[in-house]
Write an enzyme that holds these catalytic residues in place. Structure first.
Site, short mmCIF file in Angstrom:
data_model
loop_
_atom_site.label_atom_id
_atom_site.label_comp_id
_atom_site.label_asym_id
_atom_site.label_seq_id
_atom_site.Cartn_x
_atom_site.Cartn_y
_atom_site.Cartn_z
CG MET A 20 -8.62 5.70 14.48
SD MET A 20 -8.60 6.63 16.06
CE MET A 20 -9.95 7.79 15.76
CG ASP A 21 -1.33 2.29 13.07
OD1 ASP A 21 -0.72 3.29 12.63
OD2 ASP A 21 -0.78 1.18 13.22
CD GLU A 22 -4.13 -1.41 7.70
OE1 GLU A 22 -3.10 -1.46 8.40
OE2 GLU A 22 -4.13 -1.67 6.48
CB SER A 57 -1.10 2.23 7.63
OG SER A 57 -0.32 1.40 6.82
#
Lengths: 247, 247
Positions: free
Chosen positions: B166-168, B171
Site C-alpha cells: 500500500m505504501d509503495e 508512493s
C-alpha cells in the site's frame, strides 16, 4: 494515539475469509491470557533444544551499535527478566503442534514458505533484527538494521519495511503477552528516514487489553534517542490456538 | 479516515535527519504540481526506451485472475487514459538525473540496492505486482499477488507485506500526481487475510492536496469485491526534486 471503540472484531465476523463466515468469537479467559500461561507460551515459543535455525543471532553484517546493544540485552536476560526470542524461517515453526482457527485452512507445506521479515536469506542484505521480550512488563525491544534490499528513497529504508518490522514486533509481543494473533489496525506516523545499514531501536509496549484486543504502542528511534524514526499504535485480536489432534 | 490538521511537516523540520536540520519547506506551485507537469513527471517516469528491466510484466507465476485483469487494464491504456507504470529494481532508476533534498545524502551506489517491493528476484516467491496510474483522475490500481516468502500466518500474506505494498502504491501515485515524496503517515485497518498466491486489487485515490501534503485512500479487496482485505489512508509530503548538475 490509540483509537477506542474499534469495531473490527464484529466486522471481521461479517466477512467470510478470516473466520470462515459469521461466528461468535471465542471468549478468552483473562487468567489464561495473562498469568501462568504466559510462561507456557514463552516456553513453547522458545524451545531449549531445536534443530531449527535461529536467524536472530549476530552475524558479520551487524553494525557495532547493533552488536553492542544485543550484548547488553543478552546480559539482561540473566538478571532483568528479558527473554531473547528465537526467529525461525516460518511462523509454521513457531506454532508447531497448534492449529489456526477453523476457516483458516493452512495451504500445503510443500512450498518454501518464509515469514516475510526473513524473506531475504543473504546476511545483511535484507532484514537483520532480534527481538527481546519482557513477560512481566509486557514490553519488547527490537533491534532492526535494514539492508540495501529494503530501500525506498535512495540510501534509506522503505517506509513499508519499517511498517512490516513494527507489525512483526507487535505480532510476537501480542502473541506472547496475550495470545494476540491478528493485526486489526496499524497507525504509523513517520518522522525521519532510517539510513540503510544503521540501527533502529523499536520499543513496544502493551498499553491495555480490552474486549479481546491488545492495544500496543511502538516508538522507533536511533540508539541515542536523538532521532525518532516513527511512532506507531497497533491493535491485535486475541485468539487461542488449539492443540492439533494426532494424525 | 483522513486525519486533518496533521502537523508533521512542522515537526519534521524540527528533527535533524529528514531535512538536514530546521528549514522552511519549499513552496510548491500548484500549477506545477497539477497541470502540464504531471505529463512531464509521467514521461520521465515511464521512459519509452530503456535498458532497465521492468519487473511489472507478466510471468509464469501470475495467477489467471492477475493475468486477466492485467490484460484488461492494458487495453484501457489505449482508450481510457490509464498508464502502465514500469517498475525498476531501484528508485535510483526511477529518479535518474534528479537529486534528493539537501541533508539526504545518497549513499554510494556500489552496493546492490533494491527497492523493498522488488527485494526477492525469484518469480512468484515474493512480490508480484503491477501499478496502473490515471493522471487526470489522480488514481491508481495495483494488482498484487503475494508469494510464499511474504507469509505471516501460515498460508496467508503478512500484514506488513500488504502495508508495504500500500505504501509503495501510494508512493508512486503521490509522486506522479503531485510530487509527493515522503510518507508522513499510514493508517491501516485489516479486515481479512490474503491467501498466498491469490490476487488482491488495490484501488488508490488522491483525495485532496493541502498544505504541501497529499491525502490518499486505498482499499484492497478481492477481484470480485466480495472480500475486503484492508483499508488504508496515507499522507505524503510534497517536495520537488531538482535536476542534478552535470559532473
Amino acid at each position: 494515539m490509540i483509537r477506542r471503540g474499534f469495531q473490527v472484531a464484529v466486522r471481521l465476523g461479517q466477512h467470510r475469509a478470516l473466520f470462515g463466515g459469521p461466528q461468535v468469537l471465542p471468549r478468552l479467559n483473562p487468567t489464561s491470557a495473562f498469568g501462568s500461561s504466559t510462561d507456557s507460551l514463552v516456553s513453547r515459543f522458545c524451545p531449549e533444544k531445536t534443530d531449527l535455525k535461529d536467524y536472530a543471532l549476530p552475524n558479520a553484517s551487524w553494525c557495532p551499535d547493533m552488536l553492542n546493544l544485543y550484548q547488553e540485552f543478552l546480559e539482561k536476560t540473566k538478571t532483568d527478566g528479558w527473554i531473547k526470542l528465537p526467529s525461525f524461517k516460518s511462523n509454521r515453526d513457531h506454532i508447531q503442534g497448534l492449529k489456526l482457527p477453523s476457516g483458516l485452512a493452512v495451504a500445503s507445506d510443500k512450498s518454501d514458505w518464509r515469514i516475510f521479515t526473513r524473506c531475504i536469506p543473504v546476511e545483511g542484505q535484507g532484514y537483520e533484527y532480534v527481538i527481546f521480550f519482557h513477560p512481566s512488563e509486557k514490553k519488547s525491544i527490537c533491534l532492526f538494521q535494514p539492508g540495501p534490499y529494503l530501500e525506498g528513497a535512495p540510501g534509506f529504508a522503505h517506509g513499508g519495511s519499517l511498517a512490516a518490522m513494527m507489525d512483526e514486533t507487535f505480532s510476537k509481543t501480542a502473541y506472547l503477552a496475550g495470545e494476540g494473533l491478528f493485526t486489526v489496525s496499524l497507525n504509523i506516523r513517520f518522522k525521519n528516514l532510517i539510513p540503510v545499514g544503521s540501527l533502529a531501536v523499536l520499543n513496544v509496549h502493551v498499553e491495555k487489553i480490552e474486549d479481546q484486543k491488545l492495544y500496543m504502542s511502538c516508538i522507533a528511534q536511533s540508539r541515542d534517542q536523538q532521532t525518532v524514526y516513527a511512532k506507531c499504535s497497533g491493535i491485535f485480536l486475541q485468539l487461542q490456538l488449539e492443540e492439533e489432534s494426532p494424525q
